[in-house]
Design an enzyme around this catalytic site. Structure first.
Site, PDB file in Angstrom:
ATOM      1  N   GLY A 230     -82.072  75.588 -10.191  1.00 59.55           N
ATOM      2  CA  GLY A 230     -81.906  76.747 -11.067  1.00 59.55           C
ATOM      3  C   GLY A 230     -82.748  76.731 -12.322  1.00 59.55           C
ATOM      4  N   GLU A 271     -81.563  69.201  -8.098  1.00 61.76           N
ATOM      5  CA  GLU A 271     -82.197  69.707  -6.868  1.00 61.76           C
ATOM      6  C   GLU A 271     -82.977  70.963  -7.175  1.00 61.76           C
ATOM      7  OE1 GLU A 271     -78.415  69.462  -4.501  1.00 61.76           O
ATOM      8  OE2 GLU A 271     -78.244  71.539  -5.184  1.00 61.76           O
ATOM      9  N   ARG A 274     -87.592  75.949  -7.265  1.00 57.93           N
ATOM     10  CA  ARG A 274     -88.531  76.811  -7.986  1.00 57.93           C
ATOM     11  C   ARG A 274     -89.346  76.057  -9.040  1.00 57.93           C
ATOM     12  NH1 ARG A 274     -87.204  82.069  -8.356  1.00 57.93           N
ATOM     13  NH2 ARG A 274     -85.043  81.416  -8.072  1.00 57.93           N
ATOM     14  N   ARG A 309     -89.919  88.724  -3.036  1.00 59.24           N
ATOM     15  CA  ARG A 309     -89.190  88.730  -4.311  1.00 59.24           C
ATOM     16  C   ARG A 309     -89.342  90.039  -5.083  1.00 59.24           C
ATOM     17  NH1 ARG A 309     -89.800  85.930  -8.160  1.00 59.24           N
ATOM     18  NH2 ARG A 309     -87.664  85.443  -8.664  1.00 59.24           N
ATOM     19  N   TYR A 313     -85.719  91.550  -5.617  1.00 58.01           N
ATOM     20  CA  TYR A 313     -85.121  91.449  -6.950  1.00 58.01           C
ATOM     21  C   TYR A 313     -85.842  92.302  -8.003  1.00 58.01           C
ATOM     22  CZ  TYR A 313     -83.831  86.834  -4.940  1.00 58.01           C
ATOM     23  OH  TYR A 313     -83.398  85.806  -4.154  1.00 58.01           O
ATOM     24  N   CYS A 340     -93.630 100.241   6.510  1.00 53.43           N
ATOM     25  CA  CYS A 340     -93.057 101.579   6.361  1.00 53.43           C
ATOM     26  C   CYS A 340     -91.769 101.483   5.560  1.00 53.43           C
ATOM     27  CB  CYS A 340     -92.748 102.187   7.718  1.00 53.43           C
ATOM     28  SG  CYS A 340     -94.234 102.517   8.626  1.00 53.43           S
ATOM     29  N   GLU A 341     -91.918 101.121   4.322  1.00 59.44           N
ATOM     30  CA  GLU A 341     -90.755 100.817   3.487  1.00 59.44           C
ATOM     31  C   GLU A 341     -91.300 100.948   2.076  1.00 59.44           C
ATOM     32  OE1 GLU A 341     -87.255 100.011   2.405  1.00 59.44           O
ATOM     33  OE2 GLU A 341     -87.477  99.571   4.541  1.00 59.44           O
TER      34      GLU A 341
HETATM   35  C1  LIG Z   1     -81.312  77.385  -3.826  1.00 51.56           C
HETATM   36  C2  LIG Z   1     -80.682  76.114  -4.207  1.00 51.56           C
HETATM   37  C3  LIG Z   1     -81.371  75.182  -4.996  1.00 51.56           C
HETATM   38  C4  LIG Z   1     -82.730  75.430  -5.568  1.00 51.56           C
HETATM   39  O1  LIG Z   1     -82.742  76.467  -6.483  1.00 51.56           O
HETATM   40  P1  LIG Z   1     -84.004  76.724  -7.407  1.00 51.56           P
HETATM   41  O2  LIG Z   1     -83.611  77.945  -8.168  1.00 51.56           O
HETATM   42  O3  LIG Z   1     -85.152  76.949  -6.517  1.00 51.56           O
HETATM   43  O4  LIG Z   1     -84.165  75.524  -8.277  1.00 51.56           O
HETATM   44  C5  LIG Z   1     -80.748  73.986  -5.265  1.00 51.56           C
HETATM   45  N1  LIG Z   1     -79.513  73.716  -4.786  1.00 51.56           N
HETATM   46  C6  LIG Z   1     -78.821  74.592  -4.037  1.00 51.56           C
HETATM   47  C7  LIG Z   1     -77.484  74.220  -3.555  1.00 51.56           C
HETATM   48  C8  LIG Z   1     -79.377  75.819  -3.731  1.00 51.56           C
HETATM   49  O5  LIG Z   1     -78.688  76.682  -2.994  1.00 51.56           O
END
Ligand SMILES: *Cc1c(COP(=O)(O)O)cnc(C)c1O
Length: 421
Positions: A230, A271, A274, A309, A313, A340-341
């Site tokens: 995140g 984890e 992005r 994306r 979004y 076609c969108e």
């Molecule tokens: C999608 C996801 C991530 C990675 O998210 P980023 O925004 O790419 O850092 C990490 N852990 C879980 C459980 C996810 O679903």
């Protein structure tokens, strides 16, 4: 700025030759940039006795990228059988893999336990009874519900489908312990594409406090906390990047304070997807048409099946035109694909320099959740992926899809069920 100076310097001068050789459209990733970000992450948390990044495979599920992550010492966060297989083919097993599924199926539990296993990150208290064999080390996803507000992409935790609720969390660990677990981890992910680092500090604080509460209730200690992914990246020029170093300092302080109170330090896992690869990839397309009606449309040879994306979004992806990087924008255009969108647009009313047919456009920050989100609507095929190696060479790491791939799942021989009366 979206694309780093060094990525630009090494890519732009080679781009006409690369585009000529491989043909457009393609995503191209920057090994040097990915390594640099990986090293920055390790450096930021180096003072925590044990830190590990588990790269979120879904962001860029390509074996060449996973191999690169592995050489940096990273593990993998998976949430499907295919992602588990990819991670194992990259040479990982056991504690190198977190399996963070949601609405987990029996097949997924079996795949998670197979081939050297992984760290199971359970999504619900009801799943404890469904794990075929309780592993020694177990982790739960925590959903704080009303105790915490999520950011805009993740949304309000009360409405989020993942995780164990606050009122169930102690019981979850108690039950897992009764079923034989002896080591414990805890995970949560409360933000997505969040540029404010204090959000992640808050997440670490929430988890460390929760750990103290659970261990008091149950007399267990925790092997790790996992603060999820995140971490945000600036998609728009002029937006300040996330302050990773400040994040590292403040989380490290929380861990030191935890150690003083509890006499041990759990490992910190993260984890990121992005943040690791997002800025280190670009989608290269060629202008093939120009259309002047109520607006001006620049038609390119890629479409939203290569990068959805913007359509999904309304996300901004910065675009530059090769050879015209320094030029003043001269017109407002929509950069569009062939679907076609009507939301098949990479940019809407974007000021860009004059674009001629055959110009190469660099659509930036496609390195995470880019190719991976691709799809086949309208019979459109996913593009190829290339890797720009540190030594300057370029490597094809995924070919483009063909019509044969597209037809591969169609059933031409009859397979009919005549239902009983
Ligand atoms: C999608 C996801 C991530 C990675 O998210 P980023 O925004 O790419 O850092 C990490 N852990 C879980 C459980 C996810 O679903």
């Amino acid at each position: 700025m979206p694309m780093s100076r060094s990525f630009k310097d090494s890519l732009f001068k080679k781009l006409p030759e690369i585009a000529e050789h491989y043909g457009t459209p393609f995503h191209i990733y920057d090994e040097a940039g990915i390594r640099e970000t990986g090293n920055r992450i390790k450096e930021a948390f180096a003072k925590i006795p044990e830190f590990r990044e588990y790269f979120a495979v879904k962001a860029l599920p390509n074996p060449a990228i996973l191999t690169l992550m592995k050489t940096m010492g990273f593990g993998f966060d998976c949430s499907s059988v295919a992602e588990l297989i990819l991670s194992r083919r990259a040479g990982c097993s056991g504690g190198d893999i977190m399996f963070t599924s949601n609405n987990t199926s029996r097949e997924e539990f079996q795949a998670a336990a197979a081939d050297g296993g992984c760290i199971l990150n359970l999504d619900d208290i009801s799943l404890i009874a469904k794990v075929p064999r309780m592993p020694e080390l177990i982790c739960f996803r925590y959903n704080p519900g009303p105790l915490r507000t999520g950011n805009s992409i993740i949304g309000n935790p009360v409405e989020a489908k993942y995780g164990v609720s606050h009122s169930q969390i102690v019981d979850a660990y108690r039950l897992a312990k009764e079923r034989g677990a002896i080591q414990f981890g805890i995970h949560t992910m409360l933000a997505s594409n969040e540029l404010n680092y204090t959000y992640m500090v808050q997440t670490a604080r929430t988890l460390l406090e929760l750990v103290e509460y659970i261990q008091k209730e149950l007399g267990i200690t925790f092997r790790f906390i996992n603060i999820g992914g995140g971490l945000g990246i600036p998609y728009q020029p002029g937006v300040a990047p996330l302050d990773l170093e400040a994040l590292g300092r403040e989380v490290t302080d929380l861990f030191s304070a935890f150690n003083r109170r509890n006499g041990y330090t759990p490992a910190l896992y993260m984890e990121s997807g992005r943040f690791m690869t997002g800025p280190h990839g670009v989608l290269i397309v060629r202008a093939i048409n120009r259309k002047d009606i109520y607006r001006t449309y620049i038609g390119v040879d890629g479409c939203m099946t290569s990068l959805m994306r913007p359509a999904l979004y309304g996300a901004y992806h910065h675009i530059e035109v090769l050879g015209k990087e320094g030029e003043q924008p001269s017109e407002l255009v929509d950069v569009v694909g062939s679907l076609c969108e009507n939301n098949d647009k990479f940019a809407i009313q974007r000021p860009l320099p004059p674009i001629a047919e055959n110009d190469l456009l660099i659509i930036q920050d496609s390195g995470a959740h880019g190719h991976a989100m691709g799809f086949n609507y309208n019979g459109r095929l996913r593009p190829k992926e290339l890797l720009l190696n540190v030594d300057g060479s370029v490597e094809l790491i995924r070919r483009a899809e063909t019509e044969e791939d597209y037809f591969a799942t169609l059933q031409f021989a009859p397979d009919t069920l005549i239902t009983g009366e």
